[in-house]
Design a protein around this motif. Structure first.
Motif, PDB file in Angstrom:
ATOM      1  N   ALA A 308      31.263 -58.175 -13.635  1.00 59.60           N
ATOM      2  CA  ALA A 308      32.381 -57.244 -13.815  1.00 59.60           C
ATOM      3  C   ALA A 308      31.945 -56.030 -14.634  1.00 59.60           C
ATOM      4  O   ALA A 308      32.360 -54.901 -14.367  1.00 59.60           O
ATOM      5  CB  ALA A 308      33.534 -57.964 -14.507  1.00 59.60           C
ATOM      6  N   ALA A 309      31.091 -56.262 -15.636  1.00 62.91           N
ATOM      7  CA  ALA A 309      30.606 -55.143 -16.443  1.00 62.91           C
ATOM      8  C   ALA A 309      29.800 -54.164 -15.597  1.00 62.91           C
ATOM      9  O   ALA A 309      29.921 -52.944 -15.742  1.00 62.91           O
ATOM     10  CB  ALA A 309      29.769 -55.669 -17.603  1.00 62.91           C
ATOM     11  N   ALA A 310      28.967 -54.700 -14.708  1.00 61.52           N
ATOM     12  CA  ALA A 310      28.159 -53.830 -13.848  1.00 61.52           C
ATOM     13  C   ALA A 310      29.038 -52.998 -12.925  1.00 61.52           C
ATOM     14  O   ALA A 310      28.789 -51.810 -12.709  1.00 61.52           O
ATOM     15  CB  ALA A 310      27.173 -54.673 -13.042  1.00 61.52           C
ATOM     16  N   ARG A 311      30.088 -53.621 -12.366  1.00 56.34           N
ATOM     17  CA  ARG A 311      30.995 -52.862 -11.502  1.00 56.34           C
ATOM     18  C   ARG A 311      31.723 -51.785 -12.291  1.00 56.34           C
ATOM     19  O   ARG A 311      31.911 -50.654 -11.808  1.00 56.34           O
ATOM     20  CB  ARG A 311      31.996 -53.821 -10.847  1.00 56.34           C
ATOM     21  N   LEU A 312      32.146 -52.118 -13.507  1.00 55.06           N
ATOM     22  CA  LEU A 312      32.857 -51.146 -14.330  1.00 55.06           C
ATOM     23  C   LEU A 312      31.957 -49.955 -14.661  1.00 55.06           C
ATOM     24  O   LEU A 312      32.369 -48.796 -14.551  1.00 55.06           O
ATOM     25  CB  LEU A 312      33.335 -51.821 -15.620  1.00 55.06           C
ATOM     26  N   ALA A 313      30.712 -50.238 -15.049  1.00 54.23           N
ATOM     27  CA  ALA A 313      29.793 -49.165 -15.406  1.00 54.23           C
ATOM     28  C   ALA A 313      29.417 -48.314 -14.199  1.00 54.23           C
ATOM     29  O   ALA A 313      29.082 -47.141 -14.339  1.00 54.23           O
ATOM     30  CB  ALA A 313      28.535 -49.749 -16.038  1.00 54.23           C
ATOM     31  N   ARG A 314      29.500 -48.911 -13.005  1.00 50.56           N
ATOM     32  CA  ARG A 314      29.161 -48.163 -11.796  1.00 50.56           C
ATOM     33  C   ARG A 314      30.336 -47.347 -11.275  1.00 50.56           C
ATOM     34  O   ARG A 314      30.163 -46.199 -10.841  1.00 50.56           O
ATOM     35  CB  ARG A 314      28.696 -49.149 -10.720  1.00 50.56           C
ATOM     36  N   ASP A 315      31.542 -47.899 -11.337  1.00 51.78           N
ATOM     37  CA  ASP A 315      32.681 -47.299 -10.639  1.00 51.78           C
ATOM     38  C   ASP A 315      33.594 -46.473 -11.541  1.00 51.78           C
ATOM     39  O   ASP A 315      34.329 -45.618 -11.039  1.00 51.78           O
ATOM     40  CB  ASP A 315      33.516 -48.400  -9.965  1.00 51.78           C
ATOM     41  N   ASP A 316      33.593 -46.725 -12.839  1.00 52.62           N
ATOM     42  CA  ASP A 316      34.475 -45.999 -13.740  1.00 52.62           C
ATOM     43  C   ASP A 316      33.704 -44.833 -14.361  1.00 52.62           C
ATOM     44  O   ASP A 316      32.698 -45.038 -15.048  1.00 52.62           O
ATOM     45  CB  ASP A 316      34.983 -46.935 -14.843  1.00 52.62           C
ATOM     46  N   PRO A 317      34.151 -43.575 -14.165  1.00 48.68           N
ATOM     47  CA  PRO A 317      33.391 -42.417 -14.661  1.00 48.68           C
ATOM     48  C   PRO A 317      33.168 -42.442 -16.168  1.00 48.68           C
ATOM     49  O   PRO A 317      32.080 -42.082 -16.640  1.00 48.68           O
ATOM     50  CB  PRO A 317      34.259 -41.226 -14.240  1.00 48.68           C
ATOM     51  N   GLU A 318      34.173 -42.848 -16.940  1.00 51.59           N
ATOM     52  CA  GLU A 318      34.007 -42.851 -18.386  1.00 51.59           C
ATOM     53  C   GLU A 318      32.980 -43.887 -18.825  1.00 51.59           C
ATOM     54  O   GLU A 318      32.157 -43.636 -19.709  1.00 51.59           O
ATOM     55  CB  GLU A 318      35.354 -43.102 -19.061  1.00 51.59           C
TER      56      GLU A 318
END
Length: 431
Positions: A308-318
């Motif tokens: 989930a962290a990897a997806r967040l860092a990839r998909d969320d601009p901030e």
């Protein structure tokens, strides 16, 4: 034409010749057995005594041992492992690349789970359809080079999955076939549910094994699955060299190395170590102000979710911007900073101004003996041997933190350079 017309005019004789060739051609010999007796090397395995074991979430590695090795020594001999794996992921999540693995090994007469040789393949969405080749070394379920693995990318034919590995049923296969030029490894992972299709092959001209006595399955901690249910796991031998196939029974506990996961064991220890609290129903007191876990407890163990962290860092601009900043700082440190075995460390609390006791401002650049440092209240503090030794301690504290940061970024991004850098410095300090 004459010989063919001879047999065409005598169909019964042709049938007898065909039957004889099927009965006496040694290449047609084939044996198969369900793969049972699964032993959990890490994590837990349900139904380990069957050909349909199950994995829960988190890191799980399991092996099944043949009662006797199966050879692939003669040209035409082959060994093929196959079965089905049903993956479940939270929501619409997908499995992390290289997070699911299966393989065939020789234990090389080693006791325990170290020192094996063999071949392992894994799910891949992009890049080369790589094969992992292990020549001795340490634990089989660690793909680090120090464990004996080499990642084979050159001369591999095939293609990766081309799409995310999402929930569904997948057919997996790994085949080893002896050819005149070496040992041909072929593998596939396909799903009619999702359209995922991975396949590859590679000829090993200097094979590391002559036979197989171990089958393995693995899901890493960051694969991101909720569960994996296997079915129809089967090992088949073709050719004249292989003997009968049979698997050793699963250890006590239905194939599980431990009856509880590491997290459950930690929770059990925490439960056991909490002091007695002799008040009526204390957990119900101030319930509206407490955060409870799924079992109603008001204390919780921290947990990680790297997928989930990897997806967040990839998909969320901030979050992507935050990650870029952290990487820039670490990349700069990796390029410019090195420890020195000749440096002598001292007490960190000596990193102060002798004039007023204020802490000196740390810089990762080594202070020159006889030069100066500064503190918020003392602009020119001479660098003495005691201050230099204190700086060494401060530097090594910062360097160790950067090693931990590199390990975290490897888990988050999968970039090998962070793994290699962290591992090299850990080896440096261990030496």
């Amino acid at each position: 034409m004459k010989s063919s017309s001879f047999f065409l005019r005598r169909p019964r004789l042709l049938l007898l010749v065909c039957l004889a060739s099927c009965l006496f051609y040694s290449g047609a010999v084939s044996r198969a057995a369900p793969v049972t007796g699964w032993h959990a090397f890490s994590g837990t395995v349900s139904a380990g005594g069957t050909d349909h074991p199950g994995f829960g979430s988190g890191s799980t590695a399991a092996t099944a041992a043949l009662a006797a090795p199966v050879l692939v020594a003669g040209v035409g001999d082959a060994l093929v492992f196959r079965g089905k794996a049903a993956f479940k992921f939270p929501g619409a999540a997908a499995g992390l690349d290289a997070g699911f693995r299966w393989g065939l090994f020789s234990s090389s007469n080693k006791t325990g789970d170290d020192g094996w040789s063999g071949y392992m393949v894994l799910n891949k969405r992009g890049g080369a359809a790589a094969l992992y080749r292990k020549d001795g070394g340490r634990a089989w379920n660690s793909t680090a080079e120090k464990s004996g693995y080499a990642i084979i990318r050159e001369n591999v034919t095939g293609a990766p999955g081309r799409r995310p590995l999402t929930g569904g049923v997948y057919e997996i296969m790994l085949r080893l076939e002896r050819q005149p030029g070496g040992l041909l490894a072929s593998w596939s992972m396909v799903s009619s549910d999702t359209g995922y299709a991975l396949h590859g092959s590679w000829l090993d001209t200097a094979p590391v094994i002559q036979g197989v006595d171990r089958v393995m399955l693995q899901a890493t901690s960051n694969f991101g699955h909720d569960s994996i249910e296997f079915s129809g796991l089967d090992l088949a031998a073709e050719g004249g060299s292989a003997g009968e196939l049979s698997f050793a029974p699963a250890p006590a506990g239905d194939g599980s190395k431990n009856t509880l996961s590491s997290r459950q064991r930690s929770q059990a220890r925490l439960d056991a170590n909490l002091p007695a609290f002799p008040k009526p129903d204390p957990e119900a007191r101030f319930r509206e102000s407490k955060i409870h876990d799924s079992q109603g407890r008001f204390y919780r163990l921290p947990s990680d979710n790297w997928a989930a962290a990897a997806r967040l860092a990839r998909d969320d601009p901030e979050w992507a911007e935050w990650l870029a900043g952290r990487r820039a700082v670490l990349d700069d440190w990796m390029q410019k900073r090195r420890d020195n075995i000749a440096w002598r460390a001292g007490w960190g609390h000596f990193f102060i101004s002798p004039k007023d006791g204020s802490y000196l401002t740390f810089t990762p650049d080594e202070p020159v003996p006889g030069g100066t440092l500064s503190s918020p209240t003392d602009p020119a503090v001479e660098v003495t041997p005691k201050i230099h030794a204190a700086w060494v301690t401060k530097f090594r504290q910062a360097h160790i933190e950067k090693i931990l940061e590199a390990a975290r970024l490897f888990r988050l991004t999968g970039e090998q350079k962070y793994f290699d850098w962290a591992a090299a410095w850990i080896d440096f300090y261990a030496s």
